[in-house]
Design a protein around this motif. Structure first.
Motif: not given
Length: 404
Positions: A31-34, A92-101
């Motif tokens: 995942v990508s982490i923001i 705040k932390v967000r995770a971006v899944l491989t499908n873009g969600e």
């Protein structure tokens, strides 16, 4: 006529096919982490960030990006491993899944000493959990791949070989130029760039063997990246998932290395000579001196949660009339004592020089002795100088707790 494999060698198949299969196996778990932090404006229109912006109005904005890998699913949650520095300071932390969600993530636990953190997201739709491998089985020249989100451009895969199986890299935990910890890492020549931090290093079987964390970014240096061995990381990660922090022996001192103090005093004399503060060194944080930079652009690994502060560069708060015998050239100055250290009588400007008969000359040596030689509840004898006189005291080490 068919060929044969020379005696002693094992046919392993097409390496490119193995790499493709390994990447396909792990990629859905990456995942990508923001990292989002609060930005606002104070009186006079000055820009405020992080904690300074909490007091007034502000908006959440992306402050950094990194990577992570899902290693566990339990009780409706998917647990993501990343680096501490990827999520440090986040509101705040967000995770971006491989499908873009994009999903909101909670910080389950974090540890600055090892530069590791665990996040959690809802596990709905999460079908892939990365397989954890064995970093102790790695061999020199073995092919490995780094998967992550370099420069925020989305998933990327780079390939290289293991250059050094076990390397010790000096780091400045507080990015102040003071080398106050050593990190044991795997050195690889696979490209690791800003944003790759926290992503997995995998072998050709698609197993996670490391967590990508640092690179050397000096001019003229190419393809020297570092990953935290997964065998070193897993005990920390299990503890973070279980209780949110890592339990370690707790002494309770804010410190400054004596050598750093003398260096800053010398720069102060130079400043008097020229009528200014040369290069802004007096009482300020110095530039990074570790030589190893993480892929977010610095060698910072965060605040030591065991020693409330491990050499913050606060020489401005240390008395200029420090009294020591002429032969005492190394030690650790106590800027503040709390907890066990305070109860044992340690005070501001005491200079610690010895633990249990072992010389302590730097904050790094102080930490290494505590974390490798001592356990929570152990007693420790401390030798220190106060007003030029050598003194001793004994105390019982406490337990580190999660910070509020």
């Amino acid at each position: 006529m068919g060929g044969s494999t020379p005696s002693g060698l094992v046919a392993t198949g097409d390496p490119s096919e193995r790499a493709i299969n390994a990447a396909a196996k792990v990629s859905p778990a990456v995942v990508s982490i923001i990292n989002e932090q609060l930005f606002g404006f104070g009186l006079g229109g000055q820009k405020l960030e992080g904690d300074d912006a909490k007091e007034g109005e502000g908006i959440l904005r992306e402050a950094g990006v990194g990577s992570g890998v899902i290693i566990k699913k339990k009780d409706g949650k998917a647990y993501i491993v990343t680096n501490y520095h990827v999520v440090a300071g986040a509101q705040k932390v967000r995770a971006v899944l491989t499908n873009g969600e994009i999903r909101e993530a909670s910080v389950v636990g974090e540890d600055q000493i090892t530069d590791l953190a665990v996040l959690a997201i809802d596990d709905k739709g999460i079908d892939t959990v990365a397989e954890v491998g064995d970093s102790s089985a790695l061999r020199k020249a073995e092919f490995v791949m780094a998967i992550g989100n370099p420069l925020g451009l989305g998933e990327s895969i780079t390939m290289g070989v293991v250059s050094v199986i076990e390397e010790v890299v000096p780091v400045s935990l507080n990015q102040n130029g003071v080398i106050d910890w050593e990190q044991e890492v795997i050195r690889v020549d696979a490209a690791i760039n800003q944003g790759n931090s926290g992503g997995p290093l995998i072998d050709l079987n698609g197993r996670v063997v490391g967590i990508n964390s640092m690179k050397i970014a000096d001019f003229g240096v190419e393809s020297i990246g570092y990953a935290i061995p997964i065998n070193k990381a897993m005990p920390v990660l299990e503890e973070l998932m279980a209780q949110g922090f890592v339990s370690r022996p707790y002494l309770g001192v804010y410190t400054l290395d004596l050598q750093q103090y003398w260096r800053q005093q010398d720069m102060g004399d130079l400043g008097d000579l020229f009528g200014e503060d040369p290069e802004g060194w007096l009482g300020e944080e110095e530039g990074s001196g570790s030589g190893a930079e993480d892929s977010e652009g610095a060698a910072e690994q965060g605040k030591d949660g065991e020693e409330p502060d491990g050499g913050e560069g606060e020489a401005g708060g240390t008395s200029s009339d420090l009294k020591l015998p002429d032969n005492v050239l190394a030690g650790v100055i106590v800027l503040e004592a709390v907890g066990p250290a305070l109860k044992a009588g340690l005070q501001f400007n005491d200079v610690i020089v010895d633990f249990d008969g072992h010389a302590i000359g730097t904050t790094m040596e102080l930490r290494k002795y505590l974390y490798s030689k001592k356990k929570i509840g152990d007693s420790i004898e401390i030798s220190y100088y106060r007003d030029g006189e050598l003194k001793k005291t004994k105390l019982k080490l406490g337990e580190s707790v999660a910070e509020e």
